[in-house]
Design a protein around this motif. Sequence first.
Motif, short mmCIF file in Angstrom:
data_model
loop_
_atom_site.label_atom_id
_atom_site.label_comp_id
_atom_site.label_asym_id
_atom_site.label_seq_id
_atom_site.Cartn_x
_atom_site.Cartn_y
_atom_site.Cartn_z
N HIS A 68 0.83 -1.22 0.00
CA HIS A 68 0.00 0.00 0.00
C HIS A 68 0.86 1.26 0.00
CE1 HIS A 68 -4.35 -0.99 0.75
NE2 HIS A 68 -3.79 -2.15 0.65
N MET A 69 1.92 1.22 0.80
CA MET A 69 2.81 2.39 0.89
C MET A 69 3.42 2.72 -0.47
SD MET A 69 3.60 3.65 4.02
CE MET A 69 3.00 3.33 5.64
N ILE A 70 3.81 1.67 -1.19
CA ILE A 70 4.50 1.91 -2.46
C ILE A 70 3.52 2.22 -3.58
CG2 ILE A 70 5.93 0.83 -4.25
CD1 ILE A 70 7.28 -0.74 -1.94
N TYR A 71 2.46 1.39 -3.71
CA TYR A 71 1.60 1.52 -4.90
C TYR A 71 0.46 2.51 -4.72
CZ TYR A 71 4.11 -2.36 -6.96
OH TYR A 71 5.08 -3.14 -7.49
N PHE A 72 -0.04 2.70 -3.49
CA PHE A 72 -1.16 3.63 -3.29
C PHE A 72 -0.70 4.97 -2.72
CE2 PHE A 72 -4.26 -0.17 -2.81
CZ PHE A 72 -4.36 -0.26 -4.18
N LEU A 73 0.19 4.93 -1.73
CA LEU A 73 0.66 6.18 -1.13
C LEU A 73 1.86 6.76 -1.88
CD1 LEU A 73 0.25 5.24 2.62
CD2 LEU A 73 -0.87 7.13 1.53
N HIS A 74 2.40 5.99 -2.84
CA HIS A 74 3.52 6.43 -3.68
C HIS A 74 4.69 6.94 -2.84
CE1 HIS A 74 0.50 6.02 -6.65
NE2 HIS A 74 -0.19 7.04 -6.19
#
Lengths: 125, 213
Positions: A68-74
Amino acid sequence: MSDHVHPNHHLDDDHGSHGSLRDYVIGFILSVILTAIPFWLVMTGAIADKSTTALVIMAFAAVQIVVHMIYFLHMNTKSENGWTVMALIFTIVILVITLSGSLWVMYHLNHNMMPMTSHEMGQLP
Amino acid sequence: MTATAEMTKNLTQPELQAAFYDLDEHDHPEGGSTMLGFWMYLMSDCLIFAMLFAAYGVLGGSFAAGPGPKDLFDLKLIALNTAMLLFSSITYGFAMLAMEKDNRGGTQLWLLVTALFGAAFLFIELYEFSHLIHEGATPMRSGFLTAFFSLVGTHGLHVTFGLIWLFTLVVQIGKKGLIPANKRRLMCLSLFWHFLDVIWIGVFTFVYLMGML
């Protein structure tokens, strides 16, 4: 990177990328898989040993949070000159201290309480 | 006469002032530090949830001879709930992609789809809560239930405020279009919304799944 980048360039650099459609789709598919497996494990009881299951689903949760941190929160180490990552690391340190500290202390508190006899209990104020 | 006084004698008044604080006006574009500031807020919010998780970890086993997780939770309902939140995450992503293409209608449409999933999540959660309370599993029943309602309720409250914010933005985009200020607000809400999904991963893992083991 110099500290005195022109503010407007700075804005463009940081907020120009919100991820692509590909990023969101990959993140979504990974999240679905990483959510479905723990639910399946618990609902069917596929692993007989409970503590093993607990460790496995915790591992899945940790991986999903990173996804989530990488793909959604960038999240990346470059945004805002690295300050978002610094804030995140600081938060994680405090979080680990709080959680492990509370659980550790309260567990020991419950364990080390002097056992009381029923007579002593009757004398409590 | 001291050394400091000698030094100050040679300085003119503006130079003296400048020694104490920065009088240089530099350019601070509007919203230039909003994203970092909002990230700081999210991190502090994360600590609030850490405290609630810690409270649940400590009190989670104090049933006071009342009902435990296995008597109360319905994993199928939670799986449905999790799916709603996950769908709302990707539809918000689509709203952001539409925003990048300056597609005003598309942004509003995807925001409303996100709101629909968010509202479904809240509805299911409220249904679960009312079901629990109807069974007598109120927050007053035991330490476990107090911690449970505080943690899950705080998350639900965040989702509620996220929804209010989302509707506000839909109206603002309708009135003013995708101006830079609205784009910034959309990015903040994006962080907030995805952050709530991250917290929910912790909730369904530690509260529901581990409770049912």
